[in-house]
Scaffold this active site. Structure first.
Site, PDB file in Angstrom:
ATOM      1  CD  GLU A 111      -2.747   5.225   6.922  1.00 42.91           C
ATOM      2  OE1 GLU A 111      -2.742   5.332   5.677  1.00 42.91           O
ATOM      3  OE2 GLU A 111      -1.790   4.748   7.569  1.00 42.91           O
ATOM      4  CD  GLU A 123      -3.232  -2.873   7.224  1.00 49.16           C
ATOM      5  OE1 GLU A 123      -2.138  -3.103   6.719  1.00 49.16           O
ATOM      6  OE2 GLU A 123      -3.854  -1.818   7.044  1.00 49.16           O
ATOM      7  N   GLY A 175       2.673   1.998  10.802  1.00 54.54           N
ATOM      8  CA  GLY A 175       3.588   3.116  10.655  1.00 54.54           C
ATOM      9  C   GLY A 175       4.268   3.514  11.951  1.00 54.54           C
ATOM     10  CG  HIS A 232      -5.591   1.595   5.219  1.00 50.68           C
ATOM     11  ND1 HIS A 232      -5.161   2.538   6.123  1.00 50.68           N
ATOM     12  CD2 HIS A 232      -4.553   0.747   5.043  1.00 50.68           C
ATOM     13  CE1 HIS A 232      -3.912   2.264   6.466  1.00 50.68           C
ATOM     14  NE2 HIS A 232      -3.513   1.187   5.824  1.00 50.68           N
ATOM     15  CE  LYS A 241       0.188   3.256   4.817  1.00 50.34           C
ATOM     16  NZ  LYS A 241       0.210   3.380   6.249  1.00 50.34           N
ATOM     17  CG  ASN A 254      -1.692   1.225   1.450  1.00 50.57           C
ATOM     18  OD1 ASN A 254      -1.803   2.049   0.534  1.00 50.57           O
ATOM     19  ND2 ASN A 254      -2.257   1.392   2.641  1.00 50.57           N
ATOM     20  CB  SER A 266       5.543  -1.994  11.864  1.00 51.28           C
ATOM     21  OG  SER A 266       5.087  -0.671  12.093  1.00 51.28           O
TER      22      SER A 266
HETATM   23  C1  PEP Z   1      -0.577  -0.062   6.168  1.00 48.20           C
HETATM   24  O1  PEP Z   1      -0.836   1.110   6.279  1.00 48.20           O
HETATM   25  O2  PEP Z   1      -1.336  -0.807   5.525  1.00 48.20           O
HETATM   26  C2  PEP Z   1       0.636  -0.558   6.821  1.00 48.20           C
HETATM   27  C3  PEP Z   1       0.654  -1.813   7.164  1.00 48.20           C
HETATM   28  O3  PEP Z   1       1.639   0.345   7.065  1.00 48.20           O
HETATM   29  P1  PEP Z   1       3.084   0.061   7.698  1.00 48.20           P
HETATM   30  O4  PEP Z   1       3.600  -1.220   7.075  1.00 48.20           O
HETATM   31  O5  PEP Z   1       3.911   1.239   7.325  1.00 48.20           O
HETATM   32  O6  PEP Z   1       2.883  -0.077   9.164  1.00 48.20           O
END
Ligand code: PEP
Length: 252
Positions: A97, A167, A173, A95, A11, A9, A213
């Site tokens: 966000e 997630e 992040g 997601h 973003k 992703n 992460s």
């Molecule tokens: C995401 O936003 O889907 C995600 C998993 O981000 P990150 O790997 O940066 O934590």
């Protein structure tokens, strides 16, 4: 045996020339095979170029969002038909966000999931609890509700094109990852929740990705858990070497 999936992703990152450069690098370095499928989700303006560059490549391209209506007065939005017209048939929905910053509710996500089904798009559907939910031990309840509220009116055949991404919001992040055991525990819960609603056979087929992460140094251990079928990757998907290493980790 469920084929693993590693999805990136991107973003709101990468201008068109930057996206082009990253895709060319990914094409050189990443070889999806029978063990792992690879998907990337650049931003909307970069999707046509991504599709063009990956035309004869097994790496698939996804959108990061879409609207639930067929068309109409929704300034700034993108429809399923617009995506399908440029050969995109994968979309990330729900997601955290989008839920947190753009007020996407379960009700809205239900409409979006219905639209993805109606338009025969693969829906990479994200669920996950925030830190407070986890600290209060409400994480199973929260994730169970997110699934039920958005997906459980869909018929069983819709799940041929649904991939779930767990997630935990506190791990996105932040550099903090769920332990492989925490991931497994939640993935198992999700699979059992699907089994109760739709039966064992369906539950055993649905791919459940972990996101939060994931990096080259922790991917292998997380992906080794029996109910973890790969990952949805944010930050590490923006560097070809890291993404390649995560794809390799999913193969082993
Ligand atoms: C995401 O936003 O889907 C995600 C998993 O981000 P990150 O790997 O940066 O934590």
């Amino acid at each position: 045996m469920r084929t693993k999936i590693v999805a990136g992703n991107w973003k709101m990152n990468k201008t068109l020339p930057e996206a082009e450069a990253l895709i060319l690098e990914l094409k050189q370095k990443i070889k999806p095979d029978g063990k792992v499928a690879v998907i990337i989700a650049p931003s909307f303006v970069n999707l046509p170029k991504a599709v063009e560059l990956l035309k004869d490549n097994p790496i698939k391209v996804a959108a990061q969002n879409m609207h639930f209506a067929d068309s109409g007065a929704y300034t700034g939005e993108i429809s399923a038909d617009m995506l399908k017209a440029i050969d995109i048939d994968h979309v990330i929905l729900g997601h955290s966000e989008r839920r947190a910053y753009f007020n996407e509710t379960d009700e809205m996500l239900k409409e979006k999931a219905n639209q993805a089904y109606k338009k025969q798009m693969t829906n990479i559907f994200c669920v996950g609890e925030n830190l407070e939910d986890r600290q209060k031990d409400h994480h199973f309840e929260v994730v169970g509700k997110q699934l039920k509220n958005a997906l459980f009116e869909l018929p069983i055949q819709a799940y041929k094109k649904i991939i779930i991404a767990y997630e935990p919001v506190w791990a996105i992040g932040t550099g903090e990852t769920a332990t492989p055991e925490q991931a497994q525990e939640m993935h198992h819960f999700i699979r059992e929740t699907l089994a109760k609603k739709y039966g064992r056979d369906l539950a055993d087929k649905v791919r459940i990705l972990y996101g939060g992460s994931v990096k080259p140094n922790n991917a292998k251990e997380i992906f080794s858990k029996p109910d973890v079928d790969g990952g949805l990757i944010g930050g590490a998907a923006l560097k070809a070497d890291d993404f390649q290493a995560i794809v390799e980790a999913a193969k082993s």
